[in-house]
Write a protein that holds these residues in place. Structure first.
Motif: not given
Lengths: 449, 484
Positions: A118-124, B41-45
């Motif tokens: 879930q965290t990864m999907i939010c980040e992406l 994208r400026e802020i990478p995940p």
């Protein structure tokens, strides 16, 4: 009976029957109406392991194994490089043969993994919250449509004509029950992008939301910013190929309301399109309207951190006919694959995958555009997939390429059934396509009579 | 051993990576030349930065925190947690199945289509239905497909007044949720004193508004609806269709078929009955079978065969349309086909017979300890009432949690809703007599402890990776993602 899966000896069966107090197994089936009983199913006889393997091999050999091909087919399912370590981890029985984490104390492996996913999907996606998976990109988009109509209490919904044609059909199927009117918004024939004027004109008082691709089905990067500006009063859903988000601005940065997508490219094999992973993310304020399982962090009796399913009061087993969706368990194991993939690649690796696809696709597109018999079909910016227009029939091109052990391009009309697309083909390029095979593909294309 | 509580985001170090890309001479275009500046994208995940060893260890250690069928007994009622044969994994890895793109021409995946056709035919035979679609992605998705078919059938006949679906009060939550998604009102029919649908009440409820009755047979109490022929007669005389929730198919394979009982539509759960792995909750498959009168509405495409070849039929004019992308969870379908090949007709019947034998054997032991409110014997599962724990100040939940300290996964608890303090126990056919006897011993130990030291049971489990978790807090202070 296949003894290897059923442990009972004849003696034990007798003992158990007598313990129950019946004479035969048949007595246990006495409630079944006699006149409707079957005596024998018309099926194969049970096979040994080696014979099952042989039969399966036989079937598999009647397929063209794309391991031996250069693949330029896309349309939502992509051939990427897959780290070998993934398969070895996901085959562990503790992941493979566990079920939904109903008993959190003995499911922390699944639960922590979902929380990480879930965290990864939010980040992406740049969104506040994500669920722990959906079936696929198409059904995730359909659930976003239902959720938008539910939040807005309206029953008119707009979909970009440039969305994946299968997604549109799924949305139309899902809309029938709740009687939601689905209307498409045309794309600009020159750029391949959403016709913003048409969109503006189609928004009515009872419009709940709008769904667009980012990138769209033609591979074009839509201008989400401009779309958001004219859809302020309705809910905007963006359906994405999450690989592109290694380079493209996160949809959340455009203040979209829902992000869905197909995450098969995150370590998933092709499997004839049968190893899909839907993703679903939204704003915090809508979390209680979101479908699917959500995992949250908490503490146990000793104060140690742990994870549980949360917000279950939205779900079917509690809310029954008032649930946000009928979805329960969905594609957890594919989410594990994606979580491991993203852990191995990290931001640097994902960016590499995205950039390689982007650059290689542009290299190929330039080559093709210079050829006499081919043109790029649209002028809009594209990512790792693009549409070409050819003088030759796309099916002829496809069939000729197969002779060269090249799979693709995809004749667009096969999917859209739109006669305008008669000369159009879709080409996908990823990091899995080596430069030399791209060059070979281009030269074969040029050499076609 | 102490548990490592760190998330994958808290491991590794800046600059680490777990994968190496081939070294290639890729044209050095600038991103700004390809993508409009404002879309870059400026802020990478914030993704993990770990090498392969760290990732393998992290997820291997996570896996060890799970209970699974491969670890031990998992009598989770209604979920059919039978052993998942390992050969199914082997065949699902065959390259000629794995490496197929859905849009390559169908002439290049004839073997895959033949496998799917084989599975369709086998599932039709096992259920007594005329046609089967393999597309639905899960049980609930199969329900959605099946109920959409029912709606299409009525609409096509101009019978548009039917706006209500009847489900029993013992039904799975997905049944009413699905009916609602298909735009139907839901009415519950109560169960009678024998735990079956109350026929008298049902008769009164049937009128021209009723589109369908959704049943599972055996029902969620593990009891066979012995009035089923009467129910189907009443339903069909009323123009109402009968929907079969196949969650409990493991009880009746080779014994009786839903199609012969008069059901018009059913969904299977291939991950239950046909042993494909549950995978922590999917992917499964909710294949749907129909009688021929509903075949014109099946989702596209449908796998068919003519003299020369197998093909995907998109030419179904009255189809409900598409219900998911592509053609179904093919990796699940391969495993289910392998299971049917392995078991054959006799093996499938044996599986159901032994599943029912195991359940009755266990029921007969448990009834000496707990009340089992309905029925004299059961099919593949049964539901016990945990109310007796109340006299010790305990609940079914405490009993369930106590099992965890003994390495046993608890039954499904607090479902079905019509049994107090419900414990729904489904042993499946792959469990041995010793496992069942051991379970009973553990039940006795826990009951003894309930008498001697009930307070301790309120805090079990003690030996699991975590102890009881604070769900109230989890829902109040929602934390559904990691943030640095």
């Amino acid at each position: 009976m296949p003894k290897r899966y059923i442990p009972h000896t004849d003696g034990e069966i007798k003992e158990m029957l007598s313990s129950i107090g019946v004479k035969s197994i048949e007595e246990l089936f006495k409630d079944l109406p006699a006149e409707k009983r079957v005596s024998q199913l018309n099926l194969n006889k049970g096979l040994s392991e080696t014979d099952v393997l042989r039969k399966m091999k036989e079937w598999s050999e009647r397929n063209s194994d794309l391991e031996d091909y250069s693949v330029f087919l896309g349309g939502g399912i992509y051939k990427h490089l897959i780290p070998q370590s993934i398969q070895h981890i996901v085959e562990r029985g503790e992941f493979l043969t566990a079920y939904t984490p109903y008993q959190a104390e003995v499911s922390q492996g699944s639960l922590q993994m979902f929380y990480e996913f879930q965290t990864m999907i939010c980040e992406l996606t740049g969104m506040d919250v994500a669920n722990s998976s959906m079936y696929d990109g198409g059904t995730a988009a359909a659930e976003a449509m239902l959720m938008s109509c539910n939040i807005k209490k309206k029953n008119h919904y707009l979909v970009a004509e440039s969305i994946h044609p299968e997604y549109l059909k799924i949305i139309q199927t899902y809309a029938k029950g709740p009687e939601i009117e689905i209307e498409t918004v045309k794309y600009n024939r020159e750029t391949g992008m959403i016709d913003l004027e048409a969109l503006k004109n189609k928004i009515k008082d009872n419009t709940a939301g709008f769904l667009m691709g980012y990138t769209n089905f033609f591979g074009i990067i839509e201008d989400v910013q401009k779309v958001r500006e004219i859809t302020k009063e309705i809910l905007l859903t963006v359906s994405c190929n999450p690989v592109t988000l290694g380079v493209l601005k996160a949809p959340g940065d455009f203040d979209v309301d829902i992000v869905t997508g197909e995450a098969q490219p995150f370590g998933g094999s092709l499997y004839l399109g049968g190893m899909t992973l839907g993703i679903f993310a939204t704003k915090k304020e809508f979390i209680r309207k979101m479908p699917g399982r959500v995992i949250g962090k908490t503490t146990d009796l000793d104060g140690n951190p742990g994870y549980v399913m949360v917000l279950q009061t939205r779900e079917q087993h509690i809310r029954r006919d008032k649930a946000t969706s009928n979805i329960c368990s969905n594609h957890a194991h594919n989410a594990l694959v994606a979580a491991i993939y993203l852990s191995l690649l990290g931001n640097t690796g994902l960016r590499e995958v995205a950039i390689q696809g982007l650059k290689k696709a542009h290299f190929l597109a330039e080559r093709i555009d210079r050829m006499d018999r081919y043109d790029l079909a649209f002028t809009g910016p594209f990512f790792n997939e693009f549409t070409i227009k050819s003088q030759n029939n796309p099916k002829y091109i496809r069939d000729e390429m197969i002779k060269e052990k090249i799979m693709g391009p995809l004749p667009l009309m096969e999917l859209t059934a739109n006669e305008e697309h008669e000369q159009l083909s879709l080409i996908a390029v990823t990091e899995a396509n080596r430069m030399e095979e791209i060059a070979y593909f281009a030269s074969r294309l040029e050499g076609l009579l | 051993m102490r548990r490592d509580n760190k998330l994958i985001f808290e491991k590794g170090a800046k600059g680490r990576i777990g994968y190496t890309f081939p070294d290639e001479n890729i044209p050095n275009y600038r991103i700004e030349e390809m993508i409009p500046q404002e879309q870059i994208r400026e802020i990478p995940p914030e993704l993990p930065e770990c090498n392969e060893v760290e990732v393998v260890r992290h997820f291997t250690n996570l896996s060890k925190l799970n209970h699974s069928i491969d670890n031990g007994f998992y009598p989770l009622g209604s979920c059919t947690m039978k052993y998942n044969p390992k050969i199914n994994e082997t065949v699902a890895m065959i390259s000629g199945f794995v490496n197929l793109h859905p849009y390559q021409p169908e002439s290049t995946f004839q073997g895959a289509l033949e496998l799917m056709y084989f599975l369709q035919q086998a599932l039709a035979e096992i259920s007594g239905m005329d046609e089967v679609t393999l597309q639905p992605a899960a049980g609930a998705h199969g329900e959605l497909t099946g109920m959409s078919l029912i709606r299409a059938y009525h609409d096509d006949r101009g019978d548009i007044k039917r706006n209500t679906v009847i489900v029993p009060d013992s039904a799975h939550g997905t049944n009413p949720a699905t009916a609602a998604m298909c735009g139907y009102k839901v009415k519950e029919v109560e169960s009678n004193e024998n735990g079956r649908v109350n026929l008298k009440v049902l008769k009164k409820m049937l009128n021209n508004d009723i589109a369908a009755i959704m049943l599972t047979n055996p029902n969620t109490l593990g009891l066979f609806e012995d009035d089923i022929l009467e129910i189907q007669k009443l339903a069909h005389e009323n123009g109402t269709l009968l929907y079969y929730d196949g969650a409990n198919m493991n009880a009746i394979m080779g014994k009786i078929r839903p199609g012969d009982m008069g059901f018009d539509v059913l969904h299977y759960n291939l991950h239950k009955t046909f042993s494909t792995p549950h995978g922590m909750g999917g992917p499964g498959s909710g294949a749907v079978g129909v009688k021929s009168k509903l075949a014109p509405y099946l989702p596209v495409p449908h796998v068919k065969k003519d003299e020369e070849r197998f093909y995907l039929d998109y030419d179904i004019p009255k189809s409900i349309g598409k219900i998911r992308g592509y053609y179904g969870n093919f990796n699940v379908l391969i495993r289910a086909a392998a299971y049917i090949l392995t078991m054959g007709a006799d093996g499938l019947r044996s599986a159901s017979e032994i599943a029912v034998l195991n359940a009755n054997y266990l029921r007969n032991k448990i009834i000496k300890r707990f009340k089992i409110p309905f029925g004299k014997q059961c099919m593949h599962e049964f539901v016990a009432d945990g109310s007796l724990l109340k006299k010790y100040g305990l609940k079914t939940l405490d009993f369930a949690k106590a099992l965890l300290d003994y390495g046993i996964h608890p039954p499904t608890v607090y479902f079905p809703l019509i049994v107090h303090e419900a414990m729904m126990i489904e042993p499946t056919e792959t469990e041995s007599k010793e496992t069942l006897d051991h379970f009973v011993e553990i039940v006795d130990k826990i009951l003894e402890q309930a008498q001697s030291d009930p307070d301790k049971l309120k805090e079990v489990p003690y030996t699991t990776p975590v102890r009881r978790l604070d769900e109230l807090k989890a829902n109040k202070d929602l934390n559904v993602r990691y943030q640095k």
